[in-house]
Design a protein around this motif. Structure first.
Motif, PDB file in Angstrom:
ATOM      1  N   ASP A 123      74.268  -2.278  52.752  1.00 21.49           N
ATOM      2  CA  ASP A 123      74.822  -2.080  54.098  1.00 21.49           C
ATOM      3  C   ASP A 123      74.607  -3.317  54.961  1.00 21.49           C
ATOM      4  O   ASP A 123      75.504  -3.737  55.712  1.00 21.49           O
TER       5      ASP A 123
ATOM      6  N   ASN B 277      77.572  -5.616  56.646  1.00 19.54           N
ATOM      7  CA  ASN B 277      77.559  -5.913  58.082  1.00 19.54           C
ATOM      8  C   ASN B 277      77.510  -7.423  58.330  1.00 19.54           C
ATOM      9  O   ASN B 277      78.168  -7.931  59.251  1.00 19.54           O
TER      10      ASN B 277
ATOM     11  N   ASP C 149      80.883  -8.883  57.812  1.00 22.55           N
ATOM     12  CA  ASP C 149      81.732  -8.612  58.973  1.00 22.55           C
ATOM     13  C   ASP C 149      81.488  -9.620  60.090  1.00 22.55           C
ATOM     14  O   ASP C 149      82.424 -10.058  60.769  1.00 22.55           O
ATOM     15  N   ARG C 150      80.223 -10.015  60.269  1.00 15.51           N
ATOM     16  CA  ARG C 150      79.874 -10.908  61.379  1.00 15.51           C
ATOM     17  C   ARG C 150      80.093 -12.374  61.033  1.00 15.51           C
ATOM     18  O   ARG C 150      80.562 -13.148  61.878  1.00 15.51           O
TER      19      ARG C 150
END
Length: 356
Positions: free
Chosen positions: A130, A134, A137-138
């Motif tokens: 996870d 994340n 994504d950043r």
């Protein structure tokens, strides 16, 4: 500050080719060496009269080793800092444990450099799938996932070209604590090679242009060319900060990307470094001799170039079998490390060519 005189014994953690070349430089200055390593033998055994085979977790063996030598240094940074703490309690260890603690932890290393004002690739800590999703994504793709600890020469890394690569990358590094780094757009790679003496004196060698193939250093060349030379002063300034902040004694190598925005810090190695092997013939004082001078409290030697151009080529796996052709060129200086099996990706030696 009292120097450790010739005739004293230098203890070296690790018995690979870097330990071998440190031992050779030490012998030239009249020092003896004693290797400590978990293996029964290694390249350094050919040139060092004493070898202790013991684990880095054996506190009693470490204490006896420290008591038998006058100063301890190391040829690689992936040593448990608890072992260095034991050694430090019994004697002098150079470089000190602070540099190891920073260099062993990629996340701590990046934060340390950022706090000094250095520029790094964008990065985020990853402790789960996870976290990785994340972070992607950043930071975006492409990116590279690296184990936070251990890993060198491209090991412990996985590239992520699209977000769907995350599961494969996470499994490839065996789901170990990691750091995700965004890709850096760069034109060349280079390293700053520096030495800091026991008195705080700092000297730099010319920065080589480095070329990697499959994550392994292939060549180092000086002079490095206009782009790298235009960024050397800024890279040296950061390296000087690292040396002073860590109260460092010995040779430190710091790798950079030469980008359109200036030098971008990649990683540091608190030891002599592959990209500095050219200094054996190509500089007035090699990285190995100056490392010995530094840890023994001697004056540092001149780091100026000894030729107008120097090219170092690593000999990987069976490339070392070309030694007859290499030696046929009188401008070549061949170094073979005495290793047995020429496995894929294994550094078997290097050759340095001087252009006067």
């Amino acid at each position: 500050m009292t120097a450790i005189p010739p005739g004293s014994i230098i203890g070296i953690l690790g018995g690979g080719q870097l330990g071998r070349m440190i031992a050779m430089a030490a012998a030239q200055l009249g020092y003896r060496t004693h290797i400590y390593a978990p293996e029964t033998s290694g390249p350094a055994a050919d040139v060092s009269p004493r070898w202790t085979q013991a684990s880095y977790t054996d506190a009693d063996a470490l204490a006896r080793f420290a008591d038998s030598v006058d100063v301890v240094t190391y040829e690689f940074e992936n040593i448990d800092t608890a072992a260095v703490d034991v050694l430090s309690a019994h004697g002098l260890v150079r470089p000190g444990v602070a540099a190891l603690r920073v260099a062993q932890d990629r996340l701590a290393e990046k934060r340390f450099v950022n706090n000094l004002g250095g520029v790094t690739a964008p990065f985020l800590a990853v402790d789960s799938l996870d976290d990785l999703d994340n972070a992607i994504d950043r930071i975006g793709c492409p990116a590279i996932l690296k184990t936070n600890r251990m890993g060198y020469d491209g090991k412990g890394q996985a590239r992520i070209l699209v977000p769907g690569d995350s599961i494969g990358a996470w499994n490839a590094i065996q789901r170990a604590p990691a750091i995700l780094e965004g890709f850096v757009t760069f034109d060349q790679e280079f390293s700053v090679l520096a030495v800091r003496g026991a008195t705080g004196e700092i000297r730099f060698w010319d920065s080589p242009a480095n070329v990697h193939v499959d994550g392994i250093l292939a060549t180092s060349t000086v002079p490095a060319g206009a782009l790298i030379e235009s960024q050397t002063d800024e890279a040296r300034a950061l390296t000087r900060q690292l040396l002073e902040e860590l109260d460092y004694v010995g040779v430190l190598a710091v790798e950079f990307f030469a980008s359109s925005e200036g030098p971008v810090f990649n990683e540091m190695a608190p030891r002599v470094h592959n990209s500095g092997h050219w200094t054996i013939e190509g500089a007035l004082t090699s990285q190995f001799e100056n490392h010995v001078r530094a840890i023994c409290g001697l004056p540092l030697g001149d780091t100026a170039l000894a030729a107008s151009r120097v090219d170092m080529h690593n000999l990987i796996a069976d490339q070392a079998d070309d030694w007859p052709q290499i030696l046929a060129d009188p401008s070549n200086h061949l170094h073979l490390y005495g290793k047995g099996e020429a496995r894929a990706g294994r550094k078997m030696g290097h050759v340095t060519r001087l252009t006067i």
